[in-house]
Design a protein around this motif. Structure first.
Motif, PDB file in Angstrom:
ATOM      1  N   GLY A   1     -27.828 109.077 -12.295  1.00 43.68           N
ATOM      2  CA  GLY A   1     -28.836 110.082 -12.590  1.00 43.68           C
ATOM      3  C   GLY A   1     -29.104 111.054 -11.457  1.00 43.68           C
ATOM      4  N   LEU A   2     -28.219 111.084 -10.464  1.00 42.01           N
ATOM      5  CA  LEU A   2     -28.433 111.971  -9.315  1.00 42.01           C
ATOM      6  C   LEU A   2     -27.775 113.337  -9.486  1.00 42.01           C
ATOM      7  CD1 LEU A   2     -28.031 109.434  -6.374  1.00 42.01           C
ATOM      8  CD2 LEU A   2     -30.144 110.435  -7.251  1.00 42.01           C
ATOM      9  N   VAL A   3     -26.793 113.440 -10.362  1.00 41.94           N
ATOM     10  CA  VAL A   3     -26.179 114.734 -10.651  1.00 41.94           C
ATOM     11  C   VAL A   3     -26.092 114.904 -12.162  1.00 41.94           C
ATOM     12  CG1 VAL A   3     -24.798 114.663  -8.524  1.00 41.94           C
ATOM     13  CG2 VAL A   3     -23.767 113.940 -10.702  1.00 41.94           C
ATOM     14  N   HIS A   4     -25.990 116.163 -12.562  1.00 40.53           N
ATOM     15  CA  HIS A   4     -25.853 116.487 -13.977  1.00 40.53           C
ATOM     16  C   HIS A   4     -24.554 117.252 -14.156  1.00 40.53           C
ATOM     17  CE1 HIS A   4     -26.767 117.602 -18.068  1.00 40.53           C
ATOM     18  NE2 HIS A   4     -26.673 118.887 -17.766  1.00 40.53           N
ATOM     19  N   ALA A   5     -23.676 116.718 -14.989  1.00 39.72           N
ATOM     20  CA  ALA A   5     -22.372 117.345 -15.200  1.00 39.72           C
ATOM     21  C   ALA A   5     -22.304 117.962 -16.584  1.00 39.72           C
ATOM     22  CB  ALA A   5     -21.260 116.320 -15.035  1.00 39.72           C
ATOM     23  N   GLN A   6     -21.853 119.222 -16.646  1.00 41.08           N
ATOM     24  CA  GLN A   6     -21.597 119.902 -17.900  1.00 41.08           C
ATOM     25  C   GLN A   6     -20.088 119.997 -18.057  1.00 41.08           C
ATOM     26  OE1 GLN A   6     -24.070 123.439 -16.856  1.00 41.08           O
ATOM     27  NE2 GLN A   6     -25.088 123.035 -18.811  1.00 41.08           N
ATOM     28  N   PRO A   7     -19.497 119.266 -19.000  1.00 41.50           N
ATOM     29  CA  PRO A   7     -18.041 119.227 -19.167  1.00 41.50           C
ATOM     30  C   PRO A   7     -17.416 120.617 -19.207  1.00 41.50           C
ATOM     31  CG  PRO A   7     -19.083 117.649 -20.627  1.00 41.50           C
ATOM     32  CD  PRO A   7     -20.195 118.463 -20.024  1.00 41.50           C
TER      33      PRO A   7
ATOM     34  N   THR B   1     -24.219 119.794 -11.016  1.00 42.90           N
ATOM     35  CA  THR B   1     -25.318 120.184 -10.140  1.00 42.90           C
ATOM     36  C   THR B   1     -26.159 118.969  -9.771  1.00 42.90           C
ATOM     37  OG1 THR B   1     -26.718 120.701 -12.055  1.00 42.90           O
ATOM     38  CG2 THR B   1     -25.488 122.526 -11.069  1.00 42.90           C
ATOM     39  N   VAL B   2     -26.873 119.074  -8.667  1.00 46.64           N
ATOM     40  CA  VAL B   2     -27.788 118.016  -8.248  1.00 46.64           C
ATOM     41  C   VAL B   2     -28.970 117.984  -9.207  1.00 46.64           C
ATOM     42  CG1 VAL B   2     -29.308 117.200  -6.413  1.00 46.64           C
ATOM     43  CG2 VAL B   2     -27.121 118.287  -5.837  1.00 46.64           C
ATOM     44  N   SER B   3     -29.283 116.804  -9.712  1.00 44.02           N
ATOM     45  CA  SER B   3     -30.382 116.665 -10.669  1.00 44.02           C
ATOM     46  C   SER B   3     -31.731 116.828  -9.981  1.00 44.02           C
ATOM     47  CB  SER B   3     -30.333 115.284 -11.333  1.00 44.02           C
ATOM     48  OG  SER B   3     -29.134 115.115 -12.057  1.00 44.02           O
ATOM     49  N   ALA B   4     -32.692 117.363 -10.724  1.00 34.94           N
ATOM     50  CA  ALA B   4     -34.074 117.380 -10.256  1.00 34.94           C
ATOM     51  C   ALA B   4     -34.648 115.978 -10.413  1.00 34.94           C
ATOM     52  CB  ALA B   4     -34.893 118.384 -11.059  1.00 34.94           C
ATOM     53  N   LEU B   5     -35.780 115.736  -9.765  1.00 33.52           N
ATOM     54  CA  LEU B   5     -36.441 114.437  -9.890  1.00 33.52           C
ATOM     55  C   LEU B   5     -37.200 114.437 -11.208  1.00 33.52           C
ATOM     56  CD1 LEU B   5     -36.854 111.748  -8.488  1.00 33.52           C
ATOM     57  CD2 LEU B   5     -38.839 112.708  -7.331  1.00 33.52           C
TER      58      LEU B   5
ATOM     59  N   ARG C   1     -24.359 110.465  -2.069  1.00 38.27           N
ATOM     60  CA  ARG C   1     -25.640 109.919  -2.520  1.00 38.27           C
ATOM     61  C   ARG C   1     -26.727 110.149  -1.481  1.00 38.27           C
ATOM     62  NH1 ARG C   1     -25.853 103.751  -1.799  1.00 38.27           N
ATOM     63  NH2 ARG C   1     -26.065 104.575   0.327  1.00 38.27           N
ATOM     64  N   ASP C   2     -26.430 109.843  -0.219  1.00 36.49           N
ATOM     65  CA  ASP C   2     -27.434 109.991   0.834  1.00 36.49           C
ATOM     66  C   ASP C   2     -27.802 111.447   1.055  1.00 36.49           C
ATOM     67  OD1 ASP C   2     -27.308 107.260   1.097  1.00 36.49           O
ATOM     68  OD2 ASP C   2     -26.149 107.266   2.956  1.00 36.49           O
ATOM     69  N   ALA C   3     -26.820 112.345   0.906  1.00 31.08           N
ATOM     70  CA  ALA C   3     -27.098 113.775   1.083  1.00 31.08           C
ATOM     71  C   ALA C   3     -28.028 114.294  -0.012  1.00 31.08           C
ATOM     72  CB  ALA C   3     -25.795 114.568   1.086  1.00 31.08           C
ATOM     73  N   ILE C   4     -27.911 113.729  -1.212  1.00 37.42           N
ATOM     74  CA  ILE C   4     -28.809 114.112  -2.302  1.00 37.42           C
ATOM     75  C   ILE C   4     -30.199 113.524  -2.074  1.00 37.42           C
ATOM     76  CG2 ILE C   4     -29.279 113.816  -4.770  1.00 37.42           C
ATOM     77  CD1 ILE C   4     -26.207 113.893  -5.197  1.00 37.42           C
TER      78      ILE C   4
ATOM     79  N   GLY D   1     -30.521 121.300  -8.233  1.00 42.75           N
ATOM     80  CA  GLY D   1     -30.001 122.543  -8.781  1.00 42.75           C
ATOM     81  C   GLY D   1     -28.783 123.075  -8.061  1.00 42.75           C
ATOM     82  N   GLU D   2     -28.487 122.518  -6.891  1.00 47.55           N
ATOM     83  CA  GLU D   2     -27.326 122.995  -6.134  1.00 47.55           C
ATOM     84  C   GLU D   2     -26.032 122.610  -6.840  1.00 47.55           C
ATOM     85  OE1 GLU D   2     -25.559 122.787  -1.552  1.00 47.55           O
ATOM     86  OE2 GLU D   2     -27.601 122.132  -2.022  1.00 47.55           O
ATOM     87  N   GLN D   3     -25.112 123.575  -6.940  1.00 48.79           N
ATOM     88  CA  GLN D   3     -23.846 123.320  -7.612  1.00 48.79           C
ATOM     89  C   GLN D   3     -22.897 122.571  -6.677  1.00 48.79           C
ATOM     90  OE1 GLN D   3     -22.291 126.699  -9.654  1.00 48.79           O
ATOM     91  NE2 GLN D   3     -20.370 125.710 -10.229  1.00 48.79           N
ATOM     92  N   LEU D   4     -22.240 121.569  -7.210  1.00 46.96           N
ATOM     93  CA  LEU D   4     -21.334 120.739  -6.427  1.00 46.96           C
ATOM     94  C   LEU D   4     -19.899 121.000  -6.869  1.00 46.96           C
ATOM     95  CD1 LEU D   4     -23.349 117.388  -6.576  1.00 46.96           C
ATOM     96  CD2 LEU D   4     -23.422 119.147  -4.795  1.00 46.96           C
TER      97      LEU D   4
END
Length: 217
Positions: free
Chosen positions: A65-71, A76-80, A24-27, A35-38
């Motif tokens: 709401g800090l990352v977006h996951a596509q099953p 990826t890290v979410s945009a603001l 969380r803190d790194a994001i 947009g960075e892939q995790l």
């Protein structure tokens, strides 16, 4: 060497929470960019843990709401995002408004002095261009009513939604608009000291609600 039987086991919950906080803190601080892939394997190696707590942390980050996951594909890290930020700001602002309403009648002079000193540090941090110090001082100030209110449900909600809002705070405190918070803090403290519950609650709500303008459409 045989494992000592009396050695305490690692608390899995604490490990899971620590992994969540570090990601969380790194994001929030931009170490992990929008947009960075995790990849859980890479994150587990970086943090020195197994993949399980990383996967659990990514699920929690998705709920915040800090990352977006596509099953079946990628995380990826979410945009603001403007909508996500607006919704988070509404919740966070409401929680701080509730905390102030509950706290005003119970704030001591020591509590108020803590808030004044925090705002002095906040002002000095902005003058020095030190965003990290400004964020810490801002937290110290607003934490006083939250702690005095002592509402565990309120605290839990803030822990979930504040990280999204923190990203907007960084943008505010990195710009000239951050200086407006000094006056808002002074007014909040003045109203709290005067015992003006409605006035203080309104200022608290407005302070957090204005952060919603930093989202990207």
């Amino acid at each position: 060497m045989p494992i000592p039987q009396e050695s305490p086991s690692i608390d899995r919950r604490l490990l899971r929470d620590d992994v969540y906080r570090r990601l969380r803190d790194a994001i929030v601080d931009g170490s992990l960019m929008p947009g960075e892939q995790l990849r859980d394997v890479e994150l587990a190696e970086w943090l020195g843990v197994s993949r399980t707590p990383v996967r659990e942390a990514l699920l929690r980050l998705g709920e915040a709401g800090l990352v977006h996951a596509q099953p079946g594909r990628s995380t990826t890290v979410s945009a603001l995002n403007a909508r996500d930020l607006r919704e988070a700001c509404e919740v966070v602002a409401s929680m701080h408004q509730l905390a102030v309403r509950a706290a005003v009648g119970n704030l001591t002079e020591a509590n108020l002095e803590t808030m004044r000193q925090a705002n002095d540090r906040f002002r000095a941090a902005l003058d020095a261009g030190d965003v990290e110090a400004a964020l810490r001082a801002d937290d110290e100030l607003h934490d006083v009513p939250v702690l005095v209110a002592a509402n565990r449900a309120l605290t839990t909600v803030l822990e979930q939604f504040s990280p999204v809002v923190r990203r907007a705070e960084r943008l505010r405190f990195s710009s000239l608009s951050g200086r407006a918070s000094i006056a808002r803090h002074d007014e909040l403290i003045r109203l709290c000291a005067a015992g003006d519950v409605d006035g203080a609650a309104e200022v608290a709500f407005g302070t957090w609600r204005t952060l919603s303008s930093f989202g990207n459409d």
